[in-house]
Design a protein around this motif. Structure first.
Motif, short mmCIF file in Angstrom:
data_model
loop_
_atom_site.label_atom_id
_atom_site.label_comp_id
_atom_site.label_asym_id
_atom_site.label_seq_id
_atom_site.Cartn_x
_atom_site.Cartn_y
_atom_site.Cartn_z
N PHE A 304 0.85 -1.19 0.00
CA PHE A 304 0.00 0.00 0.00
C PHE A 304 0.89 1.24 0.00
O PHE A 304 1.11 1.87 1.03
CB PHE A 304 -0.92 0.00 1.22
N PRO A 305 1.43 1.61 -1.17
CA PRO A 305 2.30 2.79 -1.24
C PRO A 305 1.52 4.07 -0.91
O PRO A 305 0.30 4.11 -1.05
CB PRO A 305 2.78 2.78 -2.69
N PRO A 306 2.21 5.11 -0.49
CA PRO A 306 1.55 6.34 -0.03
C PRO A 306 0.92 7.17 -1.14
O PRO A 306 0.21 8.13 -0.85
CB PRO A 306 2.68 7.12 0.65
N SER A 307 1.18 6.82 -2.40
CA SER A 307 0.58 7.56 -3.51
C SER A 307 0.31 6.58 -4.65
O SER A 307 0.72 5.41 -4.61
CB SER A 307 1.50 8.69 -3.98
N GLY A 308 -0.38 7.07 -5.67
CA GLY A 308 -0.68 6.24 -6.82
C GLY A 308 -2.17 6.21 -7.12
O GLY A 308 -2.99 6.04 -6.21
N ILE A 309 -2.52 6.40 -8.40
CA ILE A 309 -3.90 6.38 -8.82
C ILE A 309 -4.16 5.11 -9.64
O ILE A 309 -3.29 4.26 -9.79
CB ILE A 309 -4.28 7.64 -9.61
N HIS A 310 -5.36 5.00 -10.18
CA HIS A 310 -5.80 3.81 -10.91
C HIS A 310 -5.26 3.86 -12.34
O HIS A 310 -5.99 4.22 -13.27
CB HIS A 310 -7.33 3.80 -10.90
N SER A 311 -4.00 3.49 -12.54
CA SER A 311 -3.43 3.58 -13.88
C SER A 311 -2.29 2.57 -14.06
O SER A 311 -1.69 2.09 -13.09
CB SER A 311 -2.94 5.00 -14.18
N TRP A 312 -2.00 2.29 -15.32
CA TRP A 312 -1.10 1.20 -15.68
C TRP A 312 0.34 1.35 -15.20
O TRP A 312 0.97 0.33 -14.84
CB TRP A 312 -1.15 0.99 -17.19
N PRO A 313 0.94 2.53 -15.20
CA PRO A 313 2.34 2.59 -14.73
C PRO A 313 2.52 2.05 -13.31
O PRO A 313 3.52 1.38 -13.02
CB PRO A 313 2.67 4.08 -14.81
N TYR A 314 1.56 2.29 -12.45
CA TYR A 314 1.65 1.79 -11.08
C TYR A 314 1.50 0.27 -11.05
O TYR A 314 2.17 -0.43 -10.28
CB TYR A 314 0.60 2.46 -10.20
N TRP A 315 0.63 -0.26 -11.89
CA TRP A 315 0.41 -1.71 -11.91
C TRP A 315 1.63 -2.42 -12.48
O TRP A 315 1.96 -3.53 -12.04
CB TRP A 315 -0.84 -2.02 -12.72
N SER A 316 2.28 -1.82 -13.44
CA SER A 316 3.51 -2.40 -13.97
C SER A 316 4.57 -2.50 -12.88
O SER A 316 5.27 -3.51 -12.75
CB SER A 316 4.04 -1.55 -15.14
N GLY A 317 4.65 -1.44 -12.05
CA GLY A 317 5.60 -1.47 -10.94
C GLY A 317 5.24 -2.52 -9.90
O GLY A 317 6.13 -3.19 -9.34
N GLU A 318 3.97 -2.70 -9.63
CA GLU A 318 3.55 -3.71 -8.65
C GLU A 318 3.79 -5.12 -9.17
O GLU A 318 4.11 -6.03 -8.39
CB GLU A 318 2.08 -3.52 -8.28
N LEU A 319 3.64 -5.32 -10.47
CA LEU A 319 3.97 -6.63 -11.03
C LEU A 319 5.44 -6.95 -10.80
O LEU A 319 5.80 -8.08 -10.42
CB LEU A 319 3.65 -6.66 -12.53
#
Length: 333
Positions: A304-319
């Protein structure tokens, strides 16, 4: 006096019987040899080598479904299904172009499986086609992902019982649900900004509105009216006890804009605002899911990072953050 009748058959009859008996013996011997020592029929040939990319058309109850595949680098039998979001496109899975997923696993001994299509489907089996948009076929995605697709991939040496499943948003919800109901198939389940409590107050209404917005789909065609038991069956929060012993990864941002958010044009500000709201909803349900697993004594990895919206760059990082856990669970290094 009655003449004595010979019991001998004519020569031609005896000769025909001899030929028939010989043919029968030869046929029996051939069948026995085939059953005992014949080599197994090989599966279909890949058009690319190990580690390469290929597009398959897989037969299903919905018709032929396109599946994008990156084969395991060294011919391993592990696989990772990557599910798309609510606005899945009909021609390609967003994991293949909105993220660097294929680069992340290019040298690993795991096959990436990216099904194409399924807009607003929640990757579940629907009761009937959506009547609001004159849908032509009834979605049967659970059947496809847990029966038709693994059976098809098994012909290429991909083992159905050494599989992980992960998804974003709608796909994250489905990944947890499918993993809970198909323990014989999945060893890992990952949700990146999924909605993991779909029967929480207000969630049925939110899903209804979202599906209308994404293709004018009628949610009643999917799980029936709000009181239908199908809603509970497809709620990760409800079926969480069935995830005991599975390797789990759950992530969601706070909805605050982060390093990838730099809106300039009006439409970009609008998309950012929408992404903030969607991620806040995902974070709320993912936190509830975390508490649910804790009360059940089920361990999981949470991010649960302190920032981030509903978008693909964040999901790529979580993968990428979950990559080591996936490879370890499936023994796919």
């Amino acid at each position: 006096m009655t003449p004595v009748t010979s019991r001998r058959r004519p020569l031609r009859h005896r000769f025909s019987a001899l030929i028939a008996a010989t043919l029968a013996l030869l046929t029996a011997a051939t069948v026995a040899a085939a059953g005992a020592g014949a080599a197994p029929v090989p599966g279909p040939a890949r058009t690319v080598p190990s580690g390469g990319y290929e597009e398959l058309w897989v037969p299903s109850a919905m018709g032929n479904v396109k599946v994008q595949v990156q084969w395991a680098a060294r011919g391993g039998n592990a696989s990772l299904y990557l599910l798309d979001g609510l606005r899945a496109l009909p021609d390609r899975n967003a994991w293949s172009f909105d993220t660097n997923a294929m680069d992340q696993f290019r040298h690993d001994n795991i096959t990436l499986v990216m099904p194409v299509g399924g807009e607003s489907s929640f990757y579940t089996d629907w009761y009937y086609p959506s009547n609001f948009n004159q849908q032509q076929v009834t979605y049967k995605w659970e059947t496809f992902l847990t029966r038709e697709l693994p059976d098809f991939l098994a012909r290429y040496g991909v083992e159905r019982s050494n599989t992980g499943i992960a998804g974003v948003s709608m796909g994250g919800t489905a990944a947890m649900t499918l993993a809970a109901h198909h323990r014989d198939q999945f060893k890992f389940a990952g949700s990146y900004s999924g909605y993991l409590n779909t029967t929480a107050p207000g969630m049925r209404e939110a899903i209804r509105i979202a599906m209308l917005d994404a293709g004018r789909y009628n949610v009643d065609a999917m799980w029936g009216p709000p009181w239908n038991p199908a809603w509970l069956r497809n709620d990760p929060f409800v079926v969480a006890p069935q995830l005991q012993g599975m390797s789990l990864y759950v992530s969601a941002g706070t909805g605050f804009p982060g390093i990838y958010d730099h809106p300039g044009a009006p439409i970009e500000y609008w998309n950012t605002a929408m992404g903030m709201g969607l991620e806040l909803l995902s974070m709320t349900s993912s936190r509830a899911f975390q508490i649910r697993l804790a009360t059940l004594g089920i361990p999981a990895t949470f991010s649960f990072p302190p920032s981030g919206i509903h978008s693909w760059p964040y999901w790529s990082g979580e993968l990428w953050q979950s990559r080591a856990q996936i490879l370890h669970t499936l023994n796919a290094w």
